[in-house]
Structure formats: structure tokens, C-alpha cells
Design an enzyme around this catalytic site. Sequence first.
Site, PDB file in Angstrom:
ATOM      1  N   ASP A 259       0.826  -1.209   0.000  1.00  0.00           N
ATOM      2  CA  ASP A 259       0.000   0.000   0.000  1.00  0.00           C
ATOM      3  C   ASP A 259       0.858   1.257   0.000  1.00  0.00           C
ATOM      4  O   ASP A 259       0.418   2.314  -0.436  1.00  0.00           O
ATOM      5  CB  ASP A 259      -0.944  -0.009   1.203  1.00  0.00           C
ATOM      6  CG  ASP A 259      -2.053  -1.021   0.954  1.00  0.00           C
ATOM      7  OD1 ASP A 259      -1.809  -2.225   1.169  1.00  0.00           O
ATOM      8  OD2 ASP A 259      -3.126  -0.621   0.469  1.00  0.00           O
TER       9      ASP A 259
HETATM   10  C1  LIG Z   1      -2.369  -4.817  -5.429  1.00  0.00           C
HETATM   11  S1  LIG Z   1      -3.066  -4.555  -3.944  1.00  0.00           S
HETATM   12  C2  LIG Z   1      -1.791  -4.240  -2.766  1.00  0.00           C
HETATM   13  C3  LIG Z   1      -2.376  -3.933  -1.444  1.00  0.00           C
HETATM   14  O1  LIG Z   1      -3.331  -2.930  -1.575  1.00  0.00           O
HETATM   15  C4  LIG Z   1      -2.979  -5.177  -0.793  1.00  0.00           C
HETATM   16  O2  LIG Z   1      -1.960  -6.089  -0.510  1.00  0.00           O
HETATM   17  C5  LIG Z   1      -3.682  -4.774   0.455  1.00  0.00           C
HETATM   18  O3  LIG Z   1      -3.079  -4.649   1.502  1.00  0.00           O
HETATM   19  C6  LIG Z   1      -5.113  -4.423   0.330  1.00  0.00           C
HETATM   20  O4  LIG Z   1      -5.675  -3.995   1.526  1.00  0.00           O
HETATM   21  P1  LIG Z   1      -7.236  -3.679   1.537  1.00  0.00           P
HETATM   22  O5  LIG Z   1      -7.484  -3.274   2.953  1.00  0.00           O
HETATM   23  O6  LIG Z   1      -7.919  -4.923   1.146  1.00  0.00           O
HETATM   24  O7  LIG Z   1      -7.464  -2.544   0.579  1.00  0.00           O
END
Ligand SMILES: CSC[C@@H](O)[C@@H](O)C(=O)COP(=O)(O)O
Length: 402
Positions: A259
Site C-alpha cells: 500500500d
Molecule cells: C495490489 S493490492 C496491494 C495492497 O493494496 C494489498 O496487498 C492490500 O493490503 C489491500 O488492503 P485492503 O485493505 O484490502 O485494501
Amino acid sequence: MAAPLKSIRITGDKLEIVNQLVLPHTVEFIEIKTIEEAHDAIKTMKIRGAPAIASLASLSVSFYLERALRQSTPPDFFASTDALQAHITPILDFLFTARPTAVNLGAATRRLAQTLEASFTTGKDARATAEALLAEGRAIADEDVGRNKEMSKWGGDWLVERVKANGGSGKQLNVLTVCNTGSLATSGYGTALGLITYLHETGSLGKAYFTQTAPYHQGSRLTALELQTLKIPSTMICDTMVGSLFQHHEIHAVVVGADRVVRNGDTANKIGTYNAAVLAARHKIPFIVVAPVSTVDLDVADGSGYVAPLVLFHVLYKLKFVPRIPIEQRPPLEACLVRGALYPLRGDKEQAVVMITPEGLDGIYNPSFDVTPADLITAIVTEKGVAVKREGEAWIDLSGIV
Ligand SMILES: CSC[C@@H](O)[C@@H](O)C(=O)COP(=O)(O)O
């Protein structure tokens, strides 16, 4: 191979998302008609995954402007470029507030703000600026798939070569992933799941292991569905089983998305990623982060993540001062609930939300992300290449891949 579900669908002038809250048993498309609906879908995680939320936010602006341009009586904000900027800037700020940790959302809204700003130098009028903005919004979403394929190839080839260099065949590689990073989390193909798909397509994958990823269960609900659809051999494990997996099975790599990757390579990703990294280091298993350049935040020096009161974070962001990674805290109740379909499954696959804690439980810790120090990361992959941690160093030089 069956086509995987995409998180965003555009049909003519209709913008829709798959409601990820009811997957895998129900495939429900929701039309996103307004900026508020886009914001709500991101905040409530009907759509999630760092690149996907950035794509939806950008597309919601494009669709908003497209509708405005089609109106027979032009709205007041087309009176001048100043009026347009005064109208659009709060919209971008509002979209940005939907979720704080994934830097892609901020990068997208900032890119749109820059497109607006640029029209003052190029002398574009309001309508031409709106056209430029809506094209930029669509470009942000469109460029995701191509770059995912590039980073998957970079990372996949690198892993195969590394295994060969260490005496392996480079075939039948077993990898563990966390959360969901496939086409549901992006505009298509995926990041970490893209690398796994690439290994599968090129005959190098043995098996993909994935954690359930409590409390939202992106693994058991979404990654499971994607891997099943793609017919990729896979095994699900509970989050608590990572150590046992490493003790009893040959795992060639842990591959995760991100993220926010900051300047020294520290990486914020789904809660539980850090646990997997610590265990991978203990078992000398390479730990690979796969993310687009838009997930790299060079403004933050290191990943000493902080739990920001959101209001403070947004004020700091407006002042272009984000010294640390803001770690989103999800509502405590979300950690007490499990979503799914009633079991045994019936034809209608009736949805249920079940409470798994005593009512009124106090003291629930529910951070949505954790930070894995670069020290525990073997390589970071973007669409531009692979940055490998040098022997004995605790940080990763990202200069060649951003
Ligand atoms: C290609 S997605 C990479 C990250 O966004 C993913 O690993 C993640 O942590 C998503 O978290 P989320 O809370 O489901 O949005």
C-alpha cells in the site's frame, strides 16, 4: 483459462464495481453514479486494493465531468478555469479522505490536481481543462493492467533465476502470498498475484499458498476465488499457520503487494504481512514486494508508521507534510464479524454476517496494515525492474525502479 473478475466495469456511460463485500458467493455489480458513492464504496471496502481504489476515485471524477460536459445548460463551474478548479479541488480532497494508507489514492488525486494546475500555464479554457481531466482520470485506471504485467514478468523471471543460482531447477516453485492483490485489487492481472499468475503461465509454479487474511478475509474470499477461476494450483492456510507451513513445506518465496513503499524500502501492506516476513527471514525464504511506481512514496523517509487521527493526517497532507506512514484503523466491530454465505450452501447462497465475539467486547485492536522493515525484504519489484537488498544493508536502494 477463465477470465478473472474485474473490480471495475465500464459499459458505455455506466461505471460499475463488483461489491467485494459479498464475494465469493454473490457477484453483485453496483453502479457508481456520484462522487459520494465512489467515496463510500472505497471507505466501506466494497472496492479495495491500493491500485483499484485509485482507479475508482479517478474514474468517478472522469464520469462526473463527462456528465457535466453533456449537459445542455453548462454548469456554473464551466464559467472559467478558476471556477472549475474551485469546484474540483474539494472533490479531489474529499475522495482522498476515503482511506489513508494506500498512497496510490493520494497519487491519483494529486495527478488530477496537477492536470488542473497545468491548464493555467497552457491557457486551456474550462471545457478543455475538463476534457484533459477526464482523459487523465481514465488513463490512471487504464495504465494499471500493462504495468502489472511488466512487474509480474520482472519479478517472476528474477525469482526463477535466483532459485536456479542457488542450485534449484526454477520449476515447481511454491510461493506464499497474503491478502488479495489480483484483478480484484487492481484494474487487471494483479501485482503479487500477477507474479504468481506469470509463474503459472510460464510453467514455473508448483503451488500458490495464501493466508485467509483475517479479519476481512481478502485471502479466503477473494484470492481463493481468483486462483480458482484461473485454475492455479493453490492451498489456503489460516493466518496462524505460516510458521508451520515454512517448517513442513518447501516454500521458495513469499510474494506480497504493497500500500506504500517508502524511501528506504520499508513497506506498508495488509496486516499480517510483517508476521510472514519475520518468519520468512527465520527460514531464509526470499520475501518479495511487488507494486507499481505509484505505490512508492519518496516523501516519507522510513516506515515508522503511525496511527494517525484522520483529521490530523488530512491537515498535514494538505500542507504537503506527511512525515510517516498513516496506518488506517478500521472500526473495531469489523474484527468481531465474519461475512459469508449460510452453510450448508443453498441455491440462493444467502449472505450472513456472523458475530464471533461476546457482545460489547471492549478493547479491540484493528489496524488494517502493518509495516515490514526493508531489513526483512529481499527484493522490491515495480514495472521498471527489481531492486535487491544488498548484503549486510538494512535498506533498499529504490533509485533504479521508480
Ligand atoms: C495490489 S493490492 C496491494 C495492497 O493494496 C494489498 O496487498 C492490500 O493490503 C489491500 O488492503 P485492503 O485493505 O484490502 O485494501
